[in-house]
Design an enzyme around this catalytic site. Structure first.
Site, PDB file in Angstrom:
ATOM      1  N   GLU A  83       0.617  -1.098   0.025  1.00  0.00           N
ATOM      2  CA  GLU A  83       0.281   0.023  -0.093  1.00  0.00           C
ATOM      3  C   GLU A  83       1.004   1.294  -0.212  1.00  0.00           C
ATOM      4  O   GLU A  83       1.859   1.099   0.817  1.00  0.00           O
ATOM      5  CB  GLU A  83      -0.818   0.137   0.937  1.00  0.00           C
ATOM      6  CG  GLU A  83      -1.876   1.442   0.878  1.00  0.00           C
ATOM      7  CD  GLU A  83      -3.618   0.610   1.950  1.00  0.00           C
ATOM      8  OE1 GLU A  83      -3.710   2.030   2.292  1.00  0.00           O
ATOM      9  OE2 GLU A  83      -3.305  -0.140   2.911  1.00  0.00           O
ATOM     10  N   LYS A 261      -7.895   0.002  11.046  1.00  0.00           N
ATOM     11  CA  LYS A 261      -7.194  -0.132   9.858  1.00  0.00           C
ATOM     12  C   LYS A 261      -6.255  -0.082   9.980  1.00  0.00           C
ATOM     13  O   LYS A 261      -4.735   0.027   9.121  1.00  0.00           O
ATOM     14  CB  LYS A 261      -8.355  -0.487   8.923  1.00  0.00           C
ATOM     15  CG  LYS A 261      -7.385  -1.270   7.677  1.00  0.00           C
ATOM     16  CD  LYS A 261      -6.833  -0.076   6.443  1.00  0.00           C
ATOM     17  CE  LYS A 261      -6.479  -0.800   5.524  1.00  0.00           C
ATOM     18  NZ  LYS A 261      -5.581   0.088   4.059  1.00  0.00           N
ATOM     19  N   ASP A 277       3.031 -13.873  12.318  1.00  0.00           N
ATOM     20  CA  ASP A 277       1.776 -14.382  11.839  1.00  0.00           C
ATOM     21  C   ASP A 277       0.781 -12.821  11.740  1.00  0.00           C
ATOM     22  O   ASP A 277       0.237 -12.296  12.740  1.00  0.00           O
ATOM     23  CB  ASP A 277       1.069 -15.155  12.338  1.00  0.00           C
ATOM     24  CG  ASP A 277      -0.443 -15.849  12.749  1.00  0.00           C
ATOM     25  OD1 ASP A 277      -0.818 -15.058  11.758  1.00  0.00           O
ATOM     26  OD2 ASP A 277      -0.121 -17.312  12.471  1.00  0.00           O
ATOM     27  N   HIS A 375      -1.774   9.928  -0.508  1.00  0.00           N
ATOM     28  CA  HIS A 375      -2.305   8.906  -0.359  1.00  0.00           C
ATOM     29  C   HIS A 375      -1.857   8.608  -2.247  1.00  0.00           C
ATOM     30  O   HIS A 375      -0.929   7.455  -2.694  1.00  0.00           O
ATOM     31  CB  HIS A 375      -3.188   7.890  -0.324  1.00  0.00           C
ATOM     32  CG  HIS A 375      -3.154   7.223  -0.562  1.00  0.00           C
ATOM     33  ND1 HIS A 375      -2.439   5.567   0.095  1.00  0.00           N
ATOM     34  CD2 HIS A 375      -4.029   5.745  -1.282  1.00  0.00           C
ATOM     35  CE1 HIS A 375      -2.948   4.498  -0.189  1.00  0.00           C
ATOM     36  NE2 HIS A 375      -4.060   4.907  -1.213  1.00  0.00           N
TER      37      HIS A 375
END
Length: 422
Positions: A83, A261, A277, A375
């Site tokens: 991202e 998030k 993990d 972004h």
């Protein structure tokens, strides 16, 4: 040509033979599948031992976040993510709190939980006490399952027994709490639970079913805090806008889900880079965000008496330096070397600091120019490549898209056509 997903003996084939079978039994051509022949920095034989039915590997960019100061020490942070803007966000957030001392961290230790489910217990309250009374017997059973862990200073720590009301009955659920030291610890605590389950059944008359760790690692929390002055972040209006973003996330689960998030953008990137993990960490984090009874922000933001913005985070962090891919994957080993961490707790603290930095950067963007400006500026290069740009064309087209304020593939294709005709 007919195709089938029923390919007998697929796991016994060599990697080239598996690719041939995939080509024969899927819409993909063998030429298309040749991309899987390049394993990059993960040797094919290593990949073939890590998971089943290997045909290739997927490369994810690994970047390095700079400017981080953690507990008074400068640290470079490897981050694996696809991202745009994630790494840059951490760099900027860390730079803006360097003069205030960077990030201060702590942990609750390296305790993991395994659950043993007992059903058909007639006298749950009485049976609960029977188990609690035999803690030393439980300690012996658990520690005998992993003598090496005991030598390393870990092992059984405590026991808790809960009566869980389910649809059909009240279940008796025993938690064994184990110090797994520098391992994430799933295999260790699962083995202990397997050995203890029939013993608990004998003591209580219950029937054992699930014996497995819990990913809600609330005995293995990592904490980080930092201070940003108004001068460092663009003034009091920016600070107050960021506080409004936090109040929204704290109050509304729809906002909190995206807020958290954003935190996990940074957390998962470091977890992945170090071979840990990601799914375990993500599930534990989101479950912990609801431990009060409603889903809310993983971070807390305040303004101190001097007007500074103070951020803190507390998050379950079940990560390790041994086991899993951490000692197998060459990139994971190199990433741990970059971090220079000596213990799993050190790694957990660094990851928590990154999560806080990521959250700061996202809230600051939302409170100022909006999330899309930075972004999409970084994403413009991806769009240029998707439109067919190569070499120097990529930067040229990306710059044009940003100037136009429209970062879309169709616009990139039009601008690329113009560029190539001039």
């Amino acid at each position: 040509m007919s195709s089938s997903s029923r390919i007998s003996g697929f796991h016994k084939l060599s990697i080239p033979e598996r690719l041939q079978k995939v080509a024969e039994n899927s819409p993909a051509s063998l030429d298309t599948l040749k991309v899987f022949e390049e394993f990059g920095n993960l040797p094919a034989e290593t990949a073939d031992r890590m998971i089943e039915n290997v045909i290739g590997s997927l490369s994810i960019p690994v970047g390095v976040a700079t400017n981080m100061v953690i507990d008074g020490k400068d640290v470079l942070i490897p981050m694996a993510t696809e991202e745009s803007s994630v790494v840059a966000a951490v760099c900027n957030a860390a730079r803006q709190c360097r003069d205030s001392g960077g990030f201060i961290t702590s942990t609750t230790g390296s305790l993991m939980i395994a659950q043993i489910q007992l059903t058909n217990v007639a006298d749950c309250a009485n049976a609960r006490l029977k188990i609690l009374e035999r803690i030393e017997e439980i300690r012996t059973i658990c520690n005998d399952a992993d003598p090496l862990l005991i030598k390393l200073g870990g092992g059984f720590h405590d026991v808790d027994v809960r009566m869980v009301k389910a649809k059909n009955e009240t279940m008796l659920v025993t938690h064994i709490i184990v110090d797994t030291r520098d391992a994430m610890g799933a295999n260790t605590v699962n083995t202990m639970a397997e050995k203890l389950a029939p013993v608990l059944a004998g003591w209580t008359g219950g029937k054992p079913y699930l014996r497995i760790l819990s990913n809600l690692a609330d005995r293995r929390l990592a904490r980080a805090r930092a201070v940003w002055t108004p001068e460092a972040i663009g003034g009091t209006d920016v600070r107050d806008g960021m506080m409004q973003a936090y109040y929204f996330a704290e109050a509304d689960p729809y906002r909190a889900a995206t807020h958290n998030k954003g935190i996990m953008n940074g957390v998962s990137a470091v977890v992945l880079a170090t071979g840990n993990d990601t799914r375990a960490v993500e599930s534990g984090a989101h479950a912990y965000a609801a431990h009060s009874g409603r889903y809310t922000s993983l971070t807390t933001w305040e303004v101190d008496v001097d007007g500074n913005l103070c951020g803190s985070i507390e998050i379950p962090m079940p990560v390790g330096l041994v086991g899993g891919a951490t000692k197998i994957h060459p990139v994971a080993k190199a990433s741990l070397d970059i971090l220079g961490v000596q213990t799993a707790e050190d790694l957990a603290k660094a990851i928590a600091a990154v999560g806080l930095a990521q959250n700061f950067a996202a809230m600051r963007a939302l409170a100022t120019d909006g999330i899309q400006k930075g972004h999409m500026g970084l994403h413009a290069k991806n769009i240029a490549v998707m439109a067919g740009a190569v070499g120097d064309e990529i930067d040229t087209i990306a710059k044009t898209l940003v100037q136009l304020g429209t970062v879309r593939v169709d616009v990139a294709e039009q601008e690329l056509a113009k560029l190539r005709t001039t």
